[in-house]
Design an enzyme around this catalytic site. Structure first.
Site, mmCIF file in Angstrom:
data_model
loop_
_atom_site.group_PDB
_atom_site.id
_atom_site.type_symbol
_atom_site.label_atom_id
_atom_site.label_comp_id
_atom_site.label_asym_id
_atom_site.label_seq_id
_atom_site.Cartn_x
_atom_site.Cartn_y
_atom_site.Cartn_z
ATOM 1 N N GLU A 1 0.888 -1.167 0.000
ATOM 2 C CA GLU A 1 0.000 0.000 0.000
ATOM 3 C C GLU A 1 0.921 1.210 0.000
ATOM 4 O O GLU A 1 1.560 1.519 1.003
ATOM 5 C CB GLU A 1 -0.910 -0.029 1.238
ATOM 6 C CG GLU A 1 -2.170 0.800 1.056
ATOM 7 C CD GLU A 1 -1.983 2.238 1.482
ATOM 8 O OE1 GLU A 1 -1.701 3.066 0.580
ATOM 9 O OE2 GLU A 1 -2.100 2.535 2.661
ATOM 10 N N CYS B 1 -1.885 9.015 2.586
ATOM 11 C CA CYS B 1 -1.637 8.540 1.226
ATOM 12 C C CYS B 1 -2.800 8.842 0.296
ATOM 13 O O CYS B 1 -2.608 9.048 -0.910
ATOM 14 C CB CYS B 1 -1.346 7.043 1.245
ATOM 15 S SG CYS B 1 -2.667 6.038 1.970
ATOM 16 N N GLU C 1 3.826 13.296 -5.396
ATOM 17 C CA GLU C 1 3.111 13.147 -4.138
ATOM 18 C C GLU C 1 3.710 14.137 -3.142
ATOM 19 O O GLU C 1 4.921 14.121 -2.891
ATOM 20 C CB GLU C 1 3.242 11.728 -3.589
ATOM 21 C CG GLU C 1 2.492 11.541 -2.280
ATOM 22 C CD GLU C 1 2.637 10.147 -1.682
ATOM 23 O OE1 GLU C 1 1.697 9.696 -1.006
ATOM 24 O OE2 GLU C 1 3.693 9.521 -1.896
#
Length: 486
Positions: A253, A287, A380
């Site tokens: 993940e 996230c 990100e």
């Protein structure tokens, strides 16, 4: 004695009891103040193999127990999360920088439910009867993998550990947990003490705080057969490469650059509130955070300006007080956020709000008219930054949303939910939310991303957990011995 009484665990690791780790100890630091909170026991690679050996031995007896014995431990663990939530929240707030509502969500909202759902998983059907062309019973059954390695990050240390620990234990496995060293108390000691009090037999859970060397040892140890990793995409690729050499299954993940599509038929003020929560919750250190606001051109300026108003009025500060946003976890992460913001402004983005910091407190930031080549659009961020980009038609919106290596979460805001579903089918994402922001989680859902965000749904639903933490074995049985032509 409280659950987290320091006299029990300070300076120690949990591995067959509270022992001194080979790595000595180090300071747990409060990001909001820089103060030392406690001394944490540190493990080394040598501790990992010892833990794995002990876990393998304990796992055999655990797997052989009646399922209701395992379920009882998980039910008790869930209840302990509720009974001791205030104490756990205090450590989450101080150690991870979470504001209290986010700490509460991690315990009562997710962790307790994860344990209770896992308790039900212990009695879940674990096989199926298969057809056969021969006169025999043919079936497939699920068996525990043995020892599961869990490597978890700092940002939501309770959630991102328990979603693997609870189902792995319920299905008859042992667990070796390597928490992020920055949150080794709320993301490590909490689990050791809680399962100790819940009656988990000795040797089934090991908590080994440490650095990269400890993580590498967990991934490569031959006795640890499955790895559940949550962290950055770069680190996830390294984990996958190392695990491949040992033919291990890995459940990854990873990072995200999640888009929120805002169509021109929305209620603007409600849409802005949704977008603000998606980008600024927990200082954007999630996230699934809303990392790109892709907004219809006819309302993009109004949206960005209204979002800036929201950002400017959000209080930032010590999470022990009444604030909306706490600190960034450390200076390295803060500096990377600021690099992304300043580089994006240099590239042509308009700074509509924020862009400044004091210590580890970064103001919620809105960037309007963001070029597609700017770091704030392409990378990100993992910080409280909301980049806004305009689109002219749905085709362009789809192209922009899908134009990233990541594929974790997607939000679409529109007055026509069916239109939103049709758009979502064209954008790769493991999680899709029509008329909501991108940060959503529940204990019972299959969670995971695609592309650079991970290798699919690896936890949550009963089927996902069975796939993650068991092996499938084909078994046949005949009434009599067959006659072969040899």
């Amino acid at each position: 004695m409280t659950l987290l009484d320091r006299s029990v665990w300070e300076g120690r690791i949990w591995s067959g009891g509270w022992i001194t780790g080979s790595g000595g100890e180090y300071a747990a630091v409060e990001p909001a103040t820089g103060r030392e909170l406690a001394r944490v026991g540190a493990a080394t690679a040598a501790d990992v193999h010892k833990a794995a050996e002990r876990a393998q031995q304990a796992q055999r007896e655990w797997a052989a127990l009646p399922y209701d014995r395992r379920a009882a431990v998980l039910r008790r663990a869930g209840q302990l999360f509720i009974e001791h939530e205030d104490e756990i929240h205090e450590w989450l707030v101080r150690e991870s920088g979470a504001i209290r509502p986010f700490a509460q969500f991690q315990t009562r909202g997710v962790a307790a439910e994860e344990c209770w759902e896992a308790a039900g998983l212990a009695s879940h059907p674990f096989g199926e009867i298969l057809r056969s062309n021969q006169q025999r019973l043919s079936m497939a059954r699920r068996l525990p993998v043995g020892v599961v390695g869990v490597i978890s990050p700092f940002n939501a240390p309770i959630i991102l550990s328990i979603r693997a620990i609870a189902p792995a234990l319920a299905l008859g496995n042992a667990v070796v947990l390597k928490p992020d060293p920055r949150t080794a108390i709320s993301g490590g000691v909490v689990f050791a003490r809680l399962f100790e009090e819940a009656g988990l037999p000795d040797g089934l859970l090991h908590v080994l705080p440490g650095g990269v060397d400890v993580g590498e040892a967990v991934v490569t140890d031959p006795l640890i057969r499955v790895i559940a990793f949550t962290g950055s995409t770069a680190a996830g690729k390294a984990v996958a490469r190392a695990a491949a050499d040992h033919l291990k299954r890995v459940h990854l993940e990873l990072g995200g650059n999640s888009a929120l599509l805002v169509l021109d038929d929305v209620d603007l003020e409600k849409a802005v509130s949704v977008g603000a929560f998606g980008s600024f919750n927990h200082a954007g250190q999630i996230c699934m955070a809303t990392s790109r606001h892709i907004v219809a051109a006819s309302i993009a300026d109004d949206y960005a300006n209204a979002l800036a108003v929201h950002a400017d009025r959000l209080p930032v500060g010590d999470p022990t007080g009444e604030v909306a946003i706490g600190p960034i976890i450390d200076a390295k992460q803060r500096d990377n956020i600021h690099r992304v913001v300043t580089s994006s402004v240099d590239a042509g983005a308009r700074l509509a709000a924020g862009g400044t910091y004091e210590g580890l407190f970064y103001r919620p930031t809105v960037l309007a008219d963001v070029p597609l080549t700017a770091p704030a659009y392409a990378e990100e961020i993992f910080g409280p930054v909301a980049p806004v980009v305009a689109f002219r038609d749905v085709e362009e919106a789809v192209r922009l949303a899908a134009g990233t290596e990541y594929g974790l979460s997607l939000g679409i805001l529109t007055a026509d939910a069916m239109r939103g579903l049709e758009i979502a089918e064209r954008i790769p994402a493991g999680l899709v939310h029509i008329n909501d922001q991108t940060v959503n989680d529940e204990a019972i859902i299959p969670f995971g991303g695609v592309g650079a965000s991970g290798n699919g749904s690896r936890a949550g639903s009963p089927q996902s957990n069975l796939d993650a933490f068991t092996e499938t074995q084909w078994v046949t049985a005949r009434r009599d011995l067959p006659a072969y032509p040899f």
